[in-house]
Write an enzyme that holds these catalytic residues in place. Structure first.
Site, PDB file in Angstrom:
ATOM      1  N   GLU A  43      12.658  -9.838   0.877  1.00 48.60           N
ATOM      2  CA  GLU A  43      11.880  -8.736   1.448  1.00 48.60           C
ATOM      3  C   GLU A  43      12.663  -7.456   1.207  1.00 48.60           C
ATOM      4  O   GLU A  43      13.865  -7.399   1.496  1.00 48.60           O
ATOM      5  CB  GLU A  43      11.684  -8.963   2.958  1.00 48.60           C
ATOM      6  CG  GLU A  43      10.969  -7.805   3.648  1.00 48.60           C
ATOM      7  CD  GLU A  43      10.949  -7.964   5.172  1.00 48.60           C
ATOM      8  OE1 GLU A  43      11.395  -9.023   5.693  1.00 48.60           O
ATOM      9  OE2 GLU A  43      10.504  -7.009   5.839  1.00 48.60           O
TER      10      GLU A  43
ATOM     11  N   ARG B 146       5.901  12.250  -2.611  1.00 43.09           N
ATOM     12  CA  ARG B 146       5.945  12.812  -1.250  1.00 43.09           C
ATOM     13  C   ARG B 146       7.114  12.191  -0.491  1.00 43.09           C
ATOM     14  O   ARG B 146       7.619  11.133  -0.847  1.00 43.09           O
ATOM     15  CB  ARG B 146       4.639  12.499  -0.493  1.00 43.09           C
ATOM     16  CG  ARG B 146       3.444  13.237  -1.060  1.00 43.09           C
ATOM     17  CD  ARG B 146       2.231  12.986  -0.209  1.00 43.09           C
ATOM     18  NE  ARG B 146       2.504  13.312   1.197  1.00 43.09           N
ATOM     19  CZ  ARG B 146       1.858  12.761   2.231  1.00 43.09           C
ATOM     20  NH1 ARG B 146       0.928  11.859   2.031  1.00 43.09           N
ATOM     21  NH2 ARG B 146       2.157  13.101   3.470  1.00 43.09           N
TER      22      ARG B 146
ATOM     23  N   PRO C 121       0.781  -1.226   0.000  1.00 42.85           N
ATOM     24  CA  PRO C 121       0.000   0.000   0.000  1.00 42.85           C
ATOM     25  C   PRO C 121       0.820   1.287   0.000  1.00 42.85           C
ATOM     26  O   PRO C 121       1.856   1.382   0.652  1.00 42.85           O
ATOM     27  CB  PRO C 121      -0.828  -0.094   1.284  1.00 42.85           C
ATOM     28  CG  PRO C 121      -0.201  -1.161   2.086  1.00 42.85           C
ATOM     29  CD  PRO C 121       0.484  -2.086   1.138  1.00 42.85           C
ATOM     30  N   ASN C 122       0.316   2.223  -0.762  1.00 46.52           N
ATOM     31  CA  ASN C 122       0.820   3.598  -0.887  1.00 46.52           C
ATOM     32  C   ASN C 122       2.034   3.727  -1.803  1.00 46.52           C
ATOM     33  O   ASN C 122       2.415   4.838  -2.161  1.00 46.52           O
ATOM     34  CB  ASN C 122       1.134   4.220   0.495  1.00 46.52           C
ATOM     35  CG  ASN C 122      -0.103   4.356   1.346  1.00 46.52           C
ATOM     36  OD1 ASN C 122      -1.074   4.958   0.903  1.00 46.52           O
ATOM     37  ND2 ASN C 122      -0.095   3.778   2.530  1.00 46.52           N
TER      38      ASN C 122
ATOM     39  N   ARG D 131      14.126   3.768  11.825  1.00 48.15           N
ATOM     40  CA  ARG D 131      12.922   4.589  11.901  1.00 48.15           C
ATOM     41  C   ARG D 131      12.178   4.343  13.222  1.00 48.15           C
ATOM     42  O   ARG D 131      12.680   3.715  14.128  1.00 48.15           O
ATOM     43  CB  ARG D 131      12.054   4.309  10.675  1.00 48.15           C
ATOM     44  CG  ARG D 131      12.826   4.629   9.390  1.00 48.15           C
ATOM     45  CD  ARG D 131      11.990   4.478   8.167  1.00 48.15           C
ATOM     46  NE  ARG D 131      10.851   5.390   8.213  1.00 48.15           N
ATOM     47  CZ  ARG D 131       9.820   5.320   7.375  1.00 48.15           C
ATOM     48  NH1 ARG D 131       9.789   4.390   6.450  1.00 48.15           N
ATOM     49  NH2 ARG D 131       8.830   6.185   7.471  1.00 48.15           N
TER      50      ARG D 131
ATOM     51  N   ASN E 110       7.959  -5.822  -1.427  1.00 52.96           N
ATOM     52  CA  ASN E 110       7.954  -4.700  -0.493  1.00 52.96           C
ATOM     53  C   ASN E 110       6.518  -4.606   0.016  1.00 52.96           C
ATOM     54  O   ASN E 110       5.666  -3.987  -0.621  1.00 52.96           O
ATOM     55  CB  ASN E 110       8.357  -3.393  -1.184  1.00 52.96           C
ATOM     56  CG  ASN E 110       8.401  -2.241  -0.192  1.00 52.96           C
ATOM     57  OD1 ASN E 110       7.921  -2.359   0.935  1.00 52.96           O
ATOM     58  ND2 ASN E 110       8.973  -1.120  -0.612  1.00 52.96           N
TER      59      ASN E 110
ATOM     60  N   HIS F  79      12.805  -3.104   1.455  1.00 53.09           N
ATOM     61  CA  HIS F  79      12.294  -1.803   1.896  1.00 53.09           C
ATOM     62  C   HIS F  79      13.195  -0.712   1.353  1.00 53.09           C
ATOM     63  O   HIS F  79      14.433  -0.851   1.375  1.00 53.09           O
ATOM     64  CB  HIS F  79      12.239  -1.726   3.424  1.00 53.09           C
ATOM     65  CG  HIS F  79      11.336  -2.755   4.013  1.00 53.09           C
ATOM     66  ND1 HIS F  79       9.966  -2.635   3.976  1.00 53.09           N
ATOM     67  CD2 HIS F  79      11.610  -3.960   4.572  1.00 53.09           C
ATOM     68  CE1 HIS F  79       9.438  -3.714   4.513  1.00 53.09           C
ATOM     69  NE2 HIS F  79      10.405  -4.534   4.884  1.00 53.09           N
ATOM     70  N   ILE F  80      12.595   0.339   0.890  1.00 49.24           N
ATOM     71  CA  ILE F  80      13.351   1.471   0.342  1.00 49.24           C
ATOM     72  C   ILE F  80      14.141   2.149   1.464  1.00 49.24           C
ATOM     73  O   ILE F  80      15.313   2.480   1.309  1.00 49.24           O
ATOM     74  CB  ILE F  80      12.370   2.464  -0.327  1.00 49.24           C
ATOM     75  CG1 ILE F  80      11.686   1.776  -1.517  1.00 49.24           C
ATOM     76  CG2 ILE F  80      13.087   3.743  -0.756  1.00 49.24           C
ATOM     77  CD1 ILE F  80      10.456   2.514  -2.034  1.00 49.24           C
ATOM     78  N   SER F  81      13.459   2.357   2.581  1.00 52.07           N
ATOM     79  CA  SER F  81      14.110   2.985   3.739  1.00 52.07           C
ATOM     80  C   SER F  81      14.685   1.901   4.659  1.00 52.07           C
ATOM     81  O   SER F  81      14.301   0.731   4.561  1.00 52.07           O
ATOM     82  CB  SER F  81      13.083   3.825   4.505  1.00 52.07           C
ATOM     83  OG  SER F  81      12.034   3.007   4.985  1.00 52.07           O
TER      84      SER F  81
ATOM     85  N   TYR G 224      11.961   8.350   0.912  1.00 48.95           N
ATOM     86  CA  TYR G 224      11.728   7.352  -0.145  1.00 48.95           C
ATOM     87  C   TYR G 224      12.343   7.714  -1.495  1.00 48.95           C
ATOM     88  O   TYR G 224      12.215   6.945  -2.449  1.00 48.95           O
ATOM     89  CB  TYR G 224      10.218   7.129  -0.315  1.00 48.95           C
ATOM     90  CG  TYR G 224       9.545   6.635   0.948  1.00 48.95           C
ATOM     91  CD1 TYR G 224       9.839   5.374   1.447  1.00 48.95           C
ATOM     92  CD2 TYR G 224       8.642   7.432   1.646  1.00 48.95           C
ATOM     93  CE1 TYR G 224       9.246   4.913   2.610  1.00 48.95           C
ATOM     94  CE2 TYR G 224       8.035   6.982   2.805  1.00 48.95           C
ATOM     95  CZ  TYR G 224       8.341   5.718   3.284  1.00 48.95           C
ATOM     96  OH  TYR G 224       7.749   5.261   4.430  1.00 48.95           O
TER      97      TYR G 224
ATOM     98  N   ALA H 253       3.266  -1.170   4.601  1.00 48.00           N
ATOM     99  CA  ALA H 253       2.704  -1.270   5.964  1.00 48.00           C
ATOM    100  C   ALA H 253       2.231  -2.683   6.311  1.00 48.00           C
ATOM    101  O   ALA H 253       2.186  -3.049   7.496  1.00 48.00           O
ATOM    102  CB  ALA H 253       1.557  -0.280   6.115  1.00 48.00           C
TER     103      ALA H 253
ATOM    104  N   ASP I 166       1.372 -15.989   5.697  1.00 46.05           N
ATOM    105  CA  ASP I 166       0.951 -17.383   5.473  1.00 46.05           C
ATOM    106  C   ASP I 166       1.063 -17.759   3.995  1.00 46.05           C
ATOM    107  O   ASP I 166       1.469 -18.881   3.660  1.00 46.05           O
ATOM    108  CB  ASP I 166      -0.486 -17.605   5.967  1.00 46.05           C
ATOM    109  CG  ASP I 166      -0.577 -17.654   7.487  1.00 46.05           C
ATOM    110  OD1 ASP I 166       0.461 -17.840   8.137  1.00 46.05           O
ATOM    111  OD2 ASP I 166      -1.699 -17.493   8.008  1.00 46.05           O
TER     112      ASP I 166
HETATM  113  O1  CA2 Z   1      10.781   1.764   3.058  1.00 40.53           O
HETATM  114  C1  CA2 Z   1       9.893   1.070   2.565  1.00 40.53           C
HETATM  115  O2  CA2 Z   1       9.946   0.622   1.429  1.00 40.53           O
HETATM  116  C2  CA2 Z   1       8.619   0.794   3.375  1.00 40.53           C
HETATM  117  O3  CA2 Z   1       8.172  -0.537   3.066  1.00 40.53           O
HETATM  118  C3  CA2 Z   1       7.590   1.817   2.978  1.00 40.53           C
HETATM  119  C4  CA2 Z   1       6.302   1.758   3.808  1.00 40.53           C
HETATM  120  C5  CA2 Z   1       6.584   1.723   5.308  1.00 40.53           C
HETATM  121  O4  CA2 Z   1       5.383   1.453   6.001  1.00 40.53           O
HETATM  122  C6  CA2 Z   1       7.606   0.671   5.637  1.00 40.53           C
HETATM  123  O5  CA2 Z   1       7.886   0.768   6.986  1.00 40.53           O
HETATM  124  C7  CA2 Z   1       8.891   0.849   4.853  1.00 40.53           C
HETATM  125  C8  CA2 Z   1       5.419   2.963   3.512  1.00 40.53           C
HETATM  126  C9  CA2 Z   1       5.133   3.208   2.047  1.00 40.53           C
HETATM  127  C10 CA2 Z   1       4.588   4.582   1.885  1.00 40.53           C
HETATM  128  O6  CA2 Z   1       4.694   4.928   0.536  1.00 40.53           O
HETATM  129  C11 CA2 Z   1       4.883   6.245   0.245  1.00 40.53           C
HETATM  130  C12 CA2 Z   1       4.970   6.543  -1.079  1.00 40.53           C
HETATM  131  C13 CA2 Z   1       5.186   7.850  -1.479  1.00 40.53           C
HETATM  132  C14 CA2 Z   1       5.318   8.836  -0.570  1.00 40.53           C
HETATM  133  C15 CA2 Z   1       5.228   8.532   0.760  1.00 40.53           C
HETATM  134  C16 CA2 Z   1       5.011   7.241   1.183  1.00 40.53           C
END
Ligand code: CA2
Length: 149
Positions: A98, A19, A11-12, A107, A74, A100-102, A24, A77, A87
């Site tokens: 797995e 943003r 998601p997102n 964090r 990835n 993650h960008i960050s 990110y 959340a 599962d």
């Molecule tokens: O760092 C990552 O890739 C995360 O999986 C990103 C998730 C966060 O919940 C994980 O802890 C780490 C959040 C993705 C939010 O996506 C955005 C996209 C554009 C701008 C802001 C947030």
């Protein structure tokens, strides 16, 4: 036919590049997809994103049934909440990365306890969007034998 690598995004992440560039980066998800395809060369990539947990579960089932050679995920959340995705991934008998960008460990506490890490072959975090290219390269190495090289 060469088995695909699945790259699944939670998601997102469809808003990537719009943003919070300090966390990110400014690369869009379309650019990340292009990076994955370029890194994979001749190996086909199924690149997907969804804001819906069930859809990601269904795609893991699809990766099991086809079968895919590996999954890069990835879960965003859902990393911290989804036993359903955990599962489904447990049923996949090949490498799982797995991603993650960050660097989730640098964090806030809510981002520290991944459910997926316990079953992942490897975890990549903190390389920014470039991590996707690194993950594809690593997946090619992990699945080299399975592709008959
Ligand atoms: O760092 C990552 O890739 C995360 O999986 C990103 C998730 C966060 O919940 C994980 O802890 C780490 C959040 C993705 C939010 O996506 C955005 C996209 C554009 C701008 C802001 C947030």
């Amino acid at each position: 036919m060469t088995a695909s690598i699945y790259v699944l995004n939670g998601p997102n992440l469809n808003r990537l590049g719009t943003r919070e560039p300090d966390i990110y980066g400014s690369t869009t998800l379309a650019e990340v997809e292009a990076l994955c395809r370029q890194s994979a060369g001749d190996v086909p990539v199924e690149f997907r994103q969804s804001n819906r947990e069930y859809e990601i579960v269904d795609w893991v089932h699809e990766a099991i049934d086809r079968p895919a050679s590996g999954i890069i995920i990835n879960p965003a959340a859902f990393t911290f909440t989804s036993i359903a995705i955990l599962d489904a991934l447990k049923m996949f008998p090949r490498p799982i990365i797995e991603l993650h960008i960050s660097n989730i460990h640098r964090r806030e506490e809510i981002y520290h306890h991944s459910l997926v890490s316990k079953i992942a072959t490897a975890v990549i975090a903190g390389l920014g969007p470039r991590g996707y290219g690194v993950a594809v390269q690593a997946m090619l190495q992990l699945t080299e034998g399975a592709r008959g090289k």
